[in-house]
Motif scaffolding. Structure first.
Motif, PDB file in Angstrom:
ATOM      1  N   THR A 226       0.913  -1.453   0.325  1.00 42.87           N
ATOM      2  CA  THR A 226      -0.382  -0.558  -0.273  1.00 42.87           C
ATOM      3  C   THR A 226       1.207   1.301  -0.029  1.00 42.87           C
ATOM      4  OG1 THR A 226      -1.820  -1.035   1.002  1.00 42.87           O
ATOM      5  CG2 THR A 226      -1.893   1.108   1.859  1.00 42.87           C
ATOM      6  N   THR A 227       0.447   2.328  -0.915  1.00 37.78           N
ATOM      7  CA  THR A 227       1.217   3.439  -1.011  1.00 37.78           C
ATOM      8  C   THR A 227       0.393   4.592  -0.172  1.00 37.78           C
ATOM      9  OG1 THR A 227       2.172   3.079  -2.555  1.00 37.78           O
ATOM     10  CG2 THR A 227       2.426   4.961  -2.349  1.00 37.78           C
ATOM     11  N   LEU A 237       6.691  12.861   8.492  1.00 38.81           N
ATOM     12  CA  LEU A 237       6.507  11.988   7.945  1.00 38.81           C
ATOM     13  C   LEU A 237       5.529  10.891   7.190  1.00 38.81           C
ATOM     14  CD1 LEU A 237       9.674   9.955   8.375  1.00 38.81           C
ATOM     15  CD2 LEU A 237       9.191   9.954   6.006  1.00 38.81           C
ATOM     16  N   PRO A 238       4.215  10.561   6.699  1.00 36.01           N
ATOM     17  CA  PRO A 238       2.651  10.065   7.402  1.00 36.01           C
ATOM     18  C   PRO A 238       2.605   8.989   8.196  1.00 36.01           C
ATOM     19  CG  PRO A 238       3.455   8.719   5.139  1.00 36.01           C
ATOM     20  CD  PRO A 238       4.961   9.877   5.293  1.00 36.01           C
ATOM     21  N   ASP A 239       1.613   9.157   9.110  1.00 40.01           N
ATOM     22  CA  ASP A 239       1.650   8.029   9.859  1.00 40.01           C
ATOM     23  C   ASP A 239       1.303   6.912   8.997  1.00 40.01           C
ATOM     24  OD1 ASP A 239       2.635   9.591  12.452  1.00 40.01           O
ATOM     25  OD2 ASP A 239       0.007  11.067  12.438  1.00 40.01           O
ATOM     26  N   LEU A 240       1.969   6.082   9.341  1.00 42.85           N
ATOM     27  CA  LEU A 240       1.420   4.458   9.399  1.00 42.85           C
ATOM     28  C   LEU A 240       0.068   3.311  10.349  1.00 42.85           C
ATOM     29  CD1 LEU A 240       4.965   3.095   7.216  1.00 42.85           C
ATOM     30  CD2 LEU A 240       3.120   4.989   6.044  1.00 42.85           C
ATOM     31  N   PRO A 241      -0.022   2.899   9.718  1.00 36.78           N
ATOM     32  CA  PRO A 241      -0.807   2.229  10.971  1.00 36.78           C
ATOM     33  C   PRO A 241      -0.621   1.263  11.667  1.00 36.78           C
ATOM     34  CG  PRO A 241      -2.197   1.462   8.308  1.00 36.78           C
ATOM     35  CD  PRO A 241      -0.689   2.337   7.940  1.00 36.78           C
ATOM     36  N   GLN A 242      -0.885   0.746  13.135  1.00 32.60           N
ATOM     37  CA  GLN A 242      -0.017   0.049  14.038  1.00 32.60           C
ATOM     38  C   GLN A 242       1.188  -1.009  13.283  1.00 32.60           C
ATOM     39  OE1 GLN A 242      -2.308  -1.009  17.764  1.00 32.60           O
ATOM     40  NE2 GLN A 242       0.063  -0.967  18.777  1.00 32.60           N
ATOM     41  N   ALA A 243       2.172  -1.618  13.965  1.00 34.93           N
ATOM     42  CA  ALA A 243       2.470  -1.998  13.377  1.00 34.93           C
ATOM     43  C   ALA A 243       2.453  -2.735  11.077  1.00 34.93           C
ATOM     44  CB  ALA A 243       2.129  -3.361  13.706  1.00 34.93           C
ATOM     45  N   ALA A 244       2.509  -1.310  10.640  1.00 37.33           N
ATOM     46  CA  ALA A 244       2.795  -1.478   9.319  1.00 37.33           C
ATOM     47  C   ALA A 244       3.863  -2.036   9.093  1.00 37.33           C
ATOM     48  CB  ALA A 244       2.285  -0.655   9.001  1.00 37.33           C
ATOM     49  N   TYR A 245       5.049  -2.985   8.099  1.00 36.30           N
ATOM     50  CA  TYR A 245       6.019  -2.885   7.404  1.00 36.30           C
ATOM     51  C   TYR A 245       6.767  -1.388   6.446  1.00 36.30           C
ATOM     52  CZ  TYR A 245      10.025  -5.447   6.249  1.00 36.30           C
ATOM     53  OH  TYR A 245      11.287  -5.512   5.825  1.00 36.30           O
ATOM     54  N   VAL A 286       5.054   6.592   0.993  1.00 37.45           N
ATOM     55  CA  VAL A 286       6.015   5.875   2.066  1.00 37.45           C
ATOM     56  C   VAL A 286       4.472   4.725   1.266  1.00 37.45           C
ATOM     57  CG1 VAL A 286       6.163   4.600   3.695  1.00 37.45           C
ATOM     58  CG2 VAL A 286       6.208   7.433   3.489  1.00 37.45           C
ATOM     59  N   ASP A 287       6.166   3.472   0.876  1.00 39.35           N
ATOM     60  CA  ASP A 287       4.807   1.954   0.813  1.00 39.35           C
ATOM     61  C   ASP A 287       5.077   1.283   1.651  1.00 39.35           C
ATOM     62  OD1 ASP A 287       4.725   2.936  -2.436  1.00 39.35           O
ATOM     63  OD2 ASP A 287       6.615   1.987  -3.059  1.00 39.35           O
ATOM     64  N   TYR A 288       4.495   0.604   1.999  1.00 36.05           N
ATOM     65  CA  TYR A 288       4.692  -0.296   3.165  1.00 36.05           C
ATOM     66  C   TYR A 288       3.393  -1.559   3.367  1.00 36.05           C
ATOM     67  CZ  TYR A 288      -0.076   1.571   5.133  1.00 36.05           C
ATOM     68  OH  TYR A 288      -1.334   2.399   4.540  1.00 36.05           O
ATOM     69  N   LEU A 289       3.486  -2.728   4.327  1.00 36.07           N
ATOM     70  CA  LEU A 289       2.581  -3.563   4.008  1.00 36.07           C
ATOM     71  C   LEU A 289       1.998  -3.187   5.331  1.00 36.07           C
ATOM     72  CD1 LEU A 289       5.649  -6.233   2.771  1.00 36.07           C
ATOM     73  CD2 LEU A 289       3.043  -5.192   2.079  1.00 36.07           C
ATOM     74  N   PRO A 290       0.329  -3.217   5.028  1.00 37.06           N
ATOM     75  CA  PRO A 290      -0.862  -3.117   6.355  1.00 37.06           C
ATOM     76  C   PRO A 290      -0.462  -4.401   7.132  1.00 37.06           C
ATOM     77  CG  PRO A 290      -1.810  -3.254   4.091  1.00 37.06           C
ATOM     78  CD  PRO A 290      -0.532  -3.566   4.147  1.00 37.06           C
ATOM     79  N   PRO A 291      -0.720  -4.270   8.437  1.00 34.07           N
ATOM     80  CA  PRO A 291      -0.488  -5.199   9.182  1.00 34.07           C
ATOM     81  C   PRO A 291      -1.651  -6.875   9.014  1.00 34.07           C
ATOM     82  CG  PRO A 291      -0.669  -3.951  10.543  1.00 34.07           C
ATOM     83  CD  PRO A 291      -1.107  -3.085   9.570  1.00 34.07           C
TER      84      PRO A 291
END
Length: 325
Positions: A226-227, A237-245, A286-291
């Motif tokens: 997810t971006t 920096l943007p806030d990411l979901p808790q425990a996001a990678y 920011v690219d991340y993987l949701p929990p």
């Protein structure tokens, strides 16, 4: 003693292994009992550590801790969880492959035991299926039990730390079982082909390490990245979901172009700000993987590994029936 009394006495003893199953168990009983004993000890240790961890967390009022630096006292449990996950996800598959998988058939072929057994009215296919089946059963029971117990220990705090959630979380569920089965069955195939126990153990070690490296570098490909973007400058920096990678951070320009973080890796803050202005940076991407992606990734990866394991097992049975001797 009458026949009826003898039959009653035998029935009270419960079911016992017989024939080829008894022979395979007796031949590898040291490895099997060692695995079962380690599993029992591991589960007991996980239960003790979880109880100790929960006592600490309850004492500080977790999850609404009375202390702002509660994580400082949690470092011991964080380290224990990380080290245990490494043992389950990295070390265990290698050890099982090397010390159980590689010698399982190679030792018999090297010393002629297999040829003796299959000359006593036992087919090669049945001998291979029994040895492989019993090893798979014991390994599956042990790794599944350890994985479930570790998941129970990790569960209450799994999302408190992203690294803990993704790294330690990978040692729960089906993945340790799939990894261990693949290295074990791969070791059996290597031993069957090389016919030398020590050489097979060395090659199996290399095979198991290769499997671990491939998984370490490619596991992210199994998830849907997810971006998230911002347009309020490069300071926040943007806030990411808790425990996001977090996978990748990039500067975002007004034209939509992405720039690497090293694009303005200068020594002074003034120089960095001038660089950002010159390149017209307006925010972050920011690219991340949701929990929520972790569980599907583990099951998808495990399905791939188990498919490879089944393919290797079919090869073992096919090759063994045709070209074992």
């Amino acid at each position: 003693m009458s026949i009826t009394t003898t039959a009653l006495a035998d029935s009270r003893r419960g079911p016992r292994l017989r024939g080829l199953t008894w022979l395979v168990w007796r031949q590898h009983r040291a490895a099997f009992w060692t695995g079962l004993a380690i599993t029992a000890a591991g589960i007991a240790s996980f239960a003790y550590q979880r109880a100790s961890m929960m006592d600490y967390l309850n004492g500080i009022g977790w999850p609404h801790s009375k202390s702002a630096d509660w994580s400082a006292g949690f470092e011991t449990y964080d380290s224990l969880l990380s080290n245990t996950s490494s043992a389950l996800g990295l070390l265990m598959p290698v050890l099982v492959g090397v010390f159980l998988g590689a010698p399982l058939i190679a030792n018999d072929l090297e010393h002629g035991t297999g040829k003796l057994v299959t000359s006593q009215a036992v087919s090669r296919g049945r001998w291979l299926a029994t040895k492989l089946g019993m090893a798979v059963l014991v390994v599956t029971v042990c790794t599944a039990a350890l994985s479930a117990a570790f998941g129970w220990w990790l569960g209450p705090v799994s999302k408190e730390n992203p690294a803990l959630y993704w790294v330690a979380g990978s040692a729960t569920g089906p993945l340790p079982v799939a990894l261990t089965l693949l290295t074990m069955v791969g070791g059996v195939a290597i031993g069957m082909l090389l016919r030398r126990t020590l050489l097979s153990m060395v090659v199996t070690f290399g095979f198991a390490v290769t499997i671990q490296l491939v998984w370490a570098f490619r596991w992210r490909d199994l998830g849907n990245v997810t971006t998230i973007t911002t347009h309020d400058g490069a300071r926040t920096l943007p806030d990411l979901p808790q425990a996001a990678y977090e996978v990748r951070q990039s500067y975002l320009t007004s034209s939509g172009e992405l720039l690497g973080r090293d694009s303005c890796a200068l020594q002074t803050e003034q120089a960095i700000n001038a660089c950002l202005d010159r390149k017209d940076v307006v925010g972050w991407s920011v690219d991340y993987l949701p929990p929520s992606e972790l569980s599907p990734m583990l099951w998808t990866g495990s399905a791939i590994l188990l498919t490879l394991t089944a393919a290797v097992a079919v090869f073992i049975c096919w090759w063994g029936r045709k070209r074992l001797y």
